[in-house]
Design a protein around this motif. Sequence first.
Motif, PDB file in Angstrom:
ATOM      1  N   MET A   1       0.851  -1.177   0.000  1.00 12.70           N
ATOM      2  CA  MET A   1       0.000   0.000   0.000  1.00 12.70           C
ATOM      3  C   MET A   1       0.899   1.242   0.000  1.00 12.70           C
ATOM      4  O   MET A   1       1.891   1.289   0.702  1.00 12.70           O
ATOM      5  N   ARG A   2       0.541   2.212  -0.785  1.00 14.67           N
ATOM      6  CA  ARG A   2       1.323   3.439  -0.860  1.00 14.67           C
ATOM      7  C   ARG A   2       1.343   4.144   0.494  1.00 14.67           C
ATOM      8  O   ARG A   2       0.377   4.103   1.242  1.00 14.67           O
ATOM      9  N   GLY A   3       2.456   4.807   0.783  1.00  8.64           N
ATOM     10  CA  GLY A   3       2.634   5.466   2.073  1.00  8.64           C
ATOM     11  C   GLY A   3       1.586   6.516   2.366  1.00  8.64           C
ATOM     12  O   GLY A   3       1.082   6.613   3.485  1.00  8.64           O
ATOM     13  N   TYR A   4       1.232   7.329   1.346  1.00 10.35           N
ATOM     14  CA  TYR A   4       0.248   8.391   1.600  1.00 10.35           C
ATOM     15  C   TYR A   4      -1.114   7.801   1.927  1.00 10.35           C
ATOM     16  O   TYR A   4      -1.839   8.316   2.765  1.00 10.35           O
ATOM     17  N   LEU A   5      -1.450   6.676   1.295  1.00 14.88           N
ATOM     18  CA  LEU A   5      -2.739   6.045   1.554  1.00 14.88           C
ATOM     19  C   LEU A   5      -2.777   5.458   2.958  1.00 14.88           C
ATOM     20  O   LEU A   5      -3.762   5.620   3.683  1.00 14.88           O
ATOM     21  N   ARG A   6      -1.700   4.834   3.361  1.00  9.44           N
ATOM     22  CA  ARG A   6      -1.616   4.263   4.717  1.00  9.44           C
ATOM     23  C   ARG A   6      -1.755   5.376   5.762  1.00  9.44           C
ATOM     24  O   ARG A   6      -2.507   5.242   6.717  1.00  9.44           O
ATOM     25  N   CYS A   7      -1.037   6.501   5.544  1.00  7.03           N
ATOM     26  CA  CYS A   7      -1.128   7.620   6.491  1.00  7.03           C
ATOM     27  C   CYS A   7      -2.525   8.206   6.519  1.00  7.03           C
ATOM     28  O   CYS A   7      -3.066   8.513   7.582  1.00  7.03           O
ATOM     29  N   TYR A   8      -3.119   8.347   5.342  1.00  7.97           N
ATOM     30  CA  TYR A   8      -4.469   8.899   5.282  1.00  7.97           C
ATOM     31  C   TYR A   8      -5.457   8.014   6.038  1.00  7.97           C
ATOM     32  O   TYR A   8      -6.250   8.488   6.852  1.00  7.97           O
ATOM     33  N   LEU A   9      -5.429   6.703   5.758  1.00  7.53           N
ATOM     34  CA  LEU A   9      -6.382   5.793   6.398  1.00  7.53           C
ATOM     35  C   LEU A   9      -6.194   5.750   7.912  1.00  7.53           C
ATOM     36  O   LEU A   9      -7.170   5.759   8.665  1.00  7.53           O
ATOM     37  N   ARG A  10      -4.942   5.722   8.349  1.00  5.63           N
ATOM     38  CA  ARG A  10      -4.677   5.736   9.790  1.00  5.63           C
ATOM     39  C   ARG A  10      -5.196   7.046  10.397  1.00  5.63           C
ATOM     40  O   ARG A  10      -5.830   7.047  11.455  1.00  5.63           O
ATOM     41  N   GLY A  11      -4.960   8.158   9.708  1.00  3.47           N
ATOM     42  CA  GLY A  11      -5.453   9.448  10.188  1.00  3.47           C
ATOM     43  C   GLY A  11      -6.971   9.505  10.240  1.00  3.47           C
ATOM     44  O   GLY A  11      -7.552  10.025  11.189  1.00  3.47           O
ATOM     45  N   TYR A  12      -7.613   8.956   9.226  1.00  3.20           N
ATOM     46  CA  TYR A  12      -9.070   8.919   9.211  1.00  3.20           C
ATOM     47  C   TYR A  12      -9.600   8.155  10.417  1.00  3.20           C
ATOM     48  O   TYR A  12     -10.487   8.633  11.133  1.00  3.20           O
ATOM     49  N   LEU A  13      -9.051   6.978  10.645  1.00  2.00           N
ATOM     50  CA  LEU A  13      -9.521   6.153  11.765  1.00  2.00           C
ATOM     51  C   LEU A  13      -9.242   6.819  13.107  1.00  2.00           C
ATOM     52  O   LEU A  13     -10.084   6.771  14.018  1.00  2.00           O
ATOM     53  N   ARG A  14      -8.084   7.442  13.241  1.00  2.00           N
ATOM     54  CA  ARG A  14      -7.792   8.147  14.492  1.00  2.00           C
ATOM     55  C   ARG A  14      -8.755   9.305  14.698  1.00  2.00           C
ATOM     56  O   ARG A  14      -9.170   9.571  15.829  1.00  2.00           O
ATOM     57  N   GLY A  15      -9.117   9.991  13.628  1.00  2.00           N
ATOM     58  CA  GLY A  15     -10.078  11.077  13.750  1.00  2.00           C
ATOM     59  C   GLY A  15     -11.451  10.596  14.179  1.00  2.00           C
ATOM     60  O   GLY A  15     -12.122  11.228  14.985  1.00  2.00           O
ATOM     61  N   VAL A  16     -11.856   9.452  13.647  1.00  2.00           N
ATOM     62  CA  VAL A  16     -13.168   8.894  13.990  1.00  2.00           C
ATOM     63  C   VAL A  16     -13.254   8.564  15.474  1.00  2.00           C
ATOM     64  O   VAL A  16     -14.301   8.772  16.099  1.00  2.00           O
ATOM     65  N   ILE A  17     -12.154   8.085  16.056  1.00  2.00           N
ATOM     66  CA  ILE A  17     -12.195   7.712  17.475  1.00  2.00           C
ATOM     67  C   ILE A  17     -11.766   8.857  18.393  1.00  2.00           C
ATOM     68  O   ILE A  17     -11.624   8.674  19.596  1.00  2.00           O
ATOM     69  N   GLY A  18     -11.558  10.037  17.813  1.00  2.00           N
ATOM     70  CA  GLY A  18     -11.284  11.215  18.634  1.00  2.00           C
ATOM     71  C   GLY A  18      -9.826  11.496  18.928  1.00  2.00           C
ATOM     72  O   GLY A  18      -9.529  12.385  19.722  1.00  2.00           O
ATOM     73  N   GLN A  19      -8.904  10.795  18.318  1.00  2.00           N
ATOM     74  CA  GLN A  19      -7.479  11.069  18.509  1.00  2.00           C
ATOM     75  C   GLN A  19      -7.055  12.127  17.480  1.00  2.00           C
ATOM     76  O   GLN A  19      -6.300  11.862  16.548  1.00  2.00           O
ATOM     77  N   TYR A  20      -7.546  13.344  17.665  1.00  2.00           N
ATOM     78  CA  TYR A  20      -7.431  14.381  16.648  1.00  2.00           C
ATOM     79  C   TYR A  20      -5.998  14.828  16.382  1.00  2.00           C
ATOM     80  O   TYR A  20      -5.628  15.058  15.232  1.00  2.00           O
ATOM     81  N   ASP A  21      -5.194  14.958  17.419  1.00  2.00           N
ATOM     82  CA  ASP A  21      -3.818  15.410  17.198  1.00  2.00           C
ATOM     83  C   ASP A  21      -3.025  14.381  16.390  1.00  2.00           C
ATOM     84  O   ASP A  21      -2.282  14.739  15.473  1.00  2.00           O
ATOM     85  N   LEU A  22      -3.194  13.102  16.717  1.00  2.00           N
ATOM     86  CA  LEU A  22      -2.524  12.053  15.952  1.00  2.00           C
ATOM     87  C   LEU A  22      -3.078  11.980  14.530  1.00  2.00           C
ATOM     88  O   LEU A  22      -2.330  11.777  13.565  1.00  2.00           O
ATOM     89  N   ALA A  23      -4.382  12.163  14.411  1.00  2.00           N
ATOM     90  CA  ALA A  23      -5.006  12.149  13.087  1.00  2.00           C
ATOM     91  C   ALA A  23      -4.457  13.277  12.223  1.00  2.00           C
ATOM     92  O   ALA A  23      -4.166  13.068  11.038  1.00  2.00           O
ATOM     93  N   GLU A  24      -4.298  14.450  12.809  1.00  2.00           N
ATOM     94  CA  GLU A  24      -3.759  15.578  12.052  1.00  2.00           C
ATOM     95  C   GLU A  24      -2.341  15.286  11.566  1.00  2.00           C
ATOM     96  O   GLU A  24      -1.994  15.579  10.416  1.00  2.00           O
ATOM     97  N   LYS A  25      -1.526  14.695  12.415  1.00  2.00           N
ATOM     98  CA  LYS A  25      -0.153  14.342  12.011  1.00  2.00           C
ATOM     99  C   LYS A  25      -0.168  13.353  10.849  1.00  2.00           C
ATOM    100  O   LYS A  25       0.610  13.476   9.901  1.00  2.00           O
ATOM    101  N   ASP A  26      -1.045  12.363  10.929  1.00  2.00           N
ATOM    102  CA  ASP A  26      -1.138  11.385   9.844  1.00  2.00           C
ATOM    103  C   ASP A  26      -1.629  12.025   8.554  1.00  2.00           C
ATOM    104  O   ASP A  26      -1.105  11.746   7.474  1.00  2.00           O
ATOM    105  N   HIS A  27      -2.623  12.882   8.659  1.00  2.00           N
ATOM    106  CA  HIS A  27      -3.135  13.553   7.459  1.00  2.00           C
ATOM    107  C   HIS A  27      -2.063  14.436   6.840  1.00  2.00           C
ATOM    108  O   HIS A  27      -1.904  14.466   5.619  1.00  2.00           O
ATOM    109  N   GLN A  28      -1.332  15.155   7.674  1.00  2.00           N
ATOM    110  CA  GLN A  28      -0.281  16.021   7.144  1.00  2.00           C
ATOM    111  C   GLN A  28       0.819  15.186   6.487  1.00  2.00           C
ATOM    112  O   GLN A  28       1.346  15.560   5.439  1.00  2.00           O
ATOM    113  N   ALA A  29       1.154  14.045   7.082  1.00  2.00           N
ATOM    114  CA  ALA A  29       2.135  13.146   6.467  1.00  2.00           C
ATOM    115  C   ALA A  29       1.624  12.644   5.117  1.00  2.00           C
ATOM    116  O   ALA A  29       2.393  12.558   4.150  1.00  2.00           O
ATOM    117  N   ALA A  30       0.338  12.335   5.033  1.00  2.00           N
ATOM    118  CA  ALA A  30      -0.247  11.887   3.766  1.00  2.00           C
ATOM    119  C   ALA A  30      -0.154  12.981   2.709  1.00  2.00           C
ATOM    120  O   ALA A  30       0.178  12.706   1.547  1.00  2.00           O
TER     121      ALA A  30
END
Length: 106
Positions: free
Chosen positions: A1-30
């Motif tokens: 899986m491409r790195g940006y897709l992995r970061c995006y999906l991890r960020g999406y899931l973290r956002g859904v469960i309320g881990q917003y700061d980690l989600a933002e880092k993952d989205h920015q990495a994506a």
Amino acid sequence: MRGYLRCYLRGYLRGVIGQYDLAEKDHQAAVNLAKDQKSEDYLPWVLQHFPDLWRRRGNFARALGYCDQADHAKKSSAVTFRRAQIYLDMGKNAEARAEFQKFMKE
């Protein structure tokens, strides 16, 4: 899986469960990883999903700003739909309706 897709999906899931700061880092990495891709489609695809994180956080101005960035990278009906959702969450029903009508035309 491409790195940006992995970061995006991890960020999406973290956002859904309320881990917003980690989600933002993952989205920015994506976003950063997508900028390195040869195709012009990767960055707009990643950017169009970033507003959802800020909409869930209740930071509507920032969510709309990311919609603008996504539109600047490449116009997409998905961004128009997200903008309608943001306006709806803000209680701006007229703006939400206008964006939804634009979405239906696209």
